[in-house]
Design an enzyme around this catalytic site. Structure first.
Site, short mmCIF file in Angstrom:
data_model
loop_
_atom_site.label_atom_id
_atom_site.label_comp_id
_atom_site.label_asym_id
_atom_site.label_seq_id
_atom_site.Cartn_x
_atom_site.Cartn_y
_atom_site.Cartn_z
N ARG A 139 0.84 -1.19 0.00
CA ARG A 139 0.00 0.00 0.00
C ARG A 139 0.88 1.24 0.00
O ARG A 139 1.48 1.59 1.01
CB ARG A 139 -0.93 0.01 1.22
N ASP A 418 -4.19 3.02 13.43
CA ASP A 418 -3.32 3.71 12.47
C ASP A 418 -3.83 5.14 12.34
O ASP A 418 -4.61 5.62 13.15
CB ASP A 418 -3.22 2.95 11.14
#
Length: 494
Positions: A139, A418
């Site tokens: 990612r 996150d």
């Protein structure tokens, strides 16, 4: 290996030359907020008969995906986890310190070749156990983030093009260049990624369609363009993912000043069973399977604690409930944030899939989702509470302090957090203040009330980055003008 070789930098420079200007144009378009709905000008795409490219063998069975940053020890643990896919995160679970950016590419290079090893300062050795190993899906950063340590044409590099470009340049020869694409807001941004892939494959002499990309549907505008996003990437598309935490952040951000009907309650009270969240996930499964793509479930943020059986029992119960719902809804697999959760997720999807690698054949013709259902945020129920306000400040500050210290995947109160965590926390507070929300204890959310909680949290926490985290949280939660992404001012502090 030399990550920043002359040839690698020349490759990334060519990607910038071809595509950086278009990225700037698309970011400018984001500022033109429009009423949300399904686009009339792309009705022909939604009505058309088309399918995405057939999945490569390595991505046909994705029943368990483990997520995490590309830090060396965590890379080895992810590869040894027994998951089918490892989402190697250069985005929200990674602080973009230059060392993290470069070392992450080194770790990905060695992981792809199954040569990675690590010895901790205490002398503990980490090695690969012998496989089979998960497919690695990288990612890169979202379109909005720059990389100041590289410049092309006198301008800071585009973080997404640096992350993708370096990884593709060094690993394309292995034939498995797979990616997760975050934070997109339109099919035009998907078209840009498709153009980047086409350029990269031509430059490296790799056959068109070798790249495969799974798109995170984690912004509210993208929820209305799922089919169009798959269509733009159809030669390279692998699926869509229900990026639930960023999706909530996007909802709050997009409707932050739209009035009381758009104010969400405490973060933890907005579950995946809320009608507007159900509409989003049901539409995602139906869209993917209609087009031959995989539907990937969201993050199970609960994490076990090997020293606390009660915490572990609660985490396993929550994850089991979450994954059972997803498997029964038709998802082809789902995310976990900890190796100890891989067996639970695998067991649940095994029970639904059996010997099949996926359930694309589950077409969901009964699902019909309207724009009104996607936008029915009042259906969340719940309330804004004093406990919710204090938790938002506490978790937001803790996460930012961790991020500033170089750790973008932080275990906080038995949840793996996150950047989306802090984004929800600070944007929700901004929305509550600007909509004069009254909490369950009868007090109105004001800037002064938030500063009181901030001061208390700052006094209670210890660490070298707490003061800076408090200051930054105050900036992004209380500023008159809403800051689009807290990682933008945060990046200036590292």
């Amino acid at each position: 290996m030399q990550v920043l070789s002359e040839e690698a930098l020349e490759f990334v420079a060519k990607l910038h030359e071809a595509h950086a200007a278009r990225r700037d144009e698309l970011l400018a378009l984001r500022k033109e907020r429009r009423p949300l709905g399904f686009l009339p000008e792309t009705q022909h795409v939604r009505d058309g008969e088309w399918q995405v490219a057939e999945a490569p063998e390595a991505l046909r069975d994705r029943r368990v995906e483990i997520t995490g940053p590309t830090e060396r020890k965590m890379t080895i643990n992810a590869l040894n986890s027994g998951a089918k896919v490892w989402l190697a995160d250069l985005e929200d679970a990674n602080t973009p310190h230059w060392d993290n950016v470069v070392q992450g590419q080194v770790n990905l290079y060695e992981a792809a070749r199954e040569t990675i090893e690590f010895t901790s300062p205490e002398g503990k050795e980490y090695k690969l156990k012998g496989g089979p190993y998960p497919a690695i899906v990288v990612r890169p950063r979202g379109w909005h983030l720059d990389e100041r340590n590289l410049q092309f044409g006198g301008k800071n590099a585009v973080g997404a093009l640096v992350d993708f470009g370096l990884h593709f340049f060094h690993n394309a020869e292995l034939g498995k260049p797979y990616y997760y694409l975050p934070k997109m807001e339109s099919h035009l941004e998907a078209r840009l990624w498709n153009d980047v892939f086409t350029t990269a494959q031509k430059l490296k002499g790799v056959p068109h369609g070798t790249i495969r990309a799974t798109v995170l549907i984690e912004t509210i505008p993208a929820a209305f363009e799922m089919e169009e996003i798959l269509y733009e990437l159809r030669d390279h598309a692998s699926g869509l993912n229900a990026g639930r935490w960023d999706y909530l952040f996007s909802v709050i951000k997009y409707f932050r000043d739209a009035g009381a009907d758009y104010v969400l309650p405490d973060r933890n009270s907005v579950t995946m069973t809320a009608p507007f969240m159900r509409a989003y996930t049901e539409l995602l499964v139906k869209t993917c399977h209609k087009r031959g793509a995989f539907a990937m479930g969201g993050m199970a943020a609960f994490i076990p604690n090997r020293r606390d059986p009660e915490v572990t029992e609660n985490a396993l119960r929550k994850v089991r409930e979450d994954k059972t719902r997803e498997a029964n809804d038709g998802f082809d697999g789902s995310w976990v944030a900890h190796p100890d959760l891989v067996p639970i997720c695998r067991e649940i999807f095994d029970g639904v899939l059996g010997d099949r690698p996926n359930q694309i054949d589950k077409q969901r013709p009964e699902v019909s989702v309207t724009a009104e259902q996607l936008l029915d945020f009042k259906s969340a129920g719940g309330a804004a509470t004093r406990a919710g306000l204090e938790a938002a400040v506490d978790v937001g500050v803790r996460y930012i302090a961790s991020w500033l210290g170089g750790n973008g995947a932080a275990a906080i109160h038995n949840l793996m957090e996150d950047a989306a965590t802090a984004e929800i926390s600070r944007s929700q507070i901004w929305q509550w203040i600007n909509n004069k929300v009254v909490l369950d204890d009868g007090t109105e959310v004001t800037a002064d009330a938030v500063r009181e909680v901030l001061a208390r949290v700052g006094d209670e926490l210890e660490g070298p980055h707490v003061a800076a985290a408090v200051e930054l949280f105050e900036q992004v939660a209380l500023s008159e003008d809403f800051v689009d992404f807290l990682t933008l001012p945060a990046y200036e502090r590292i």
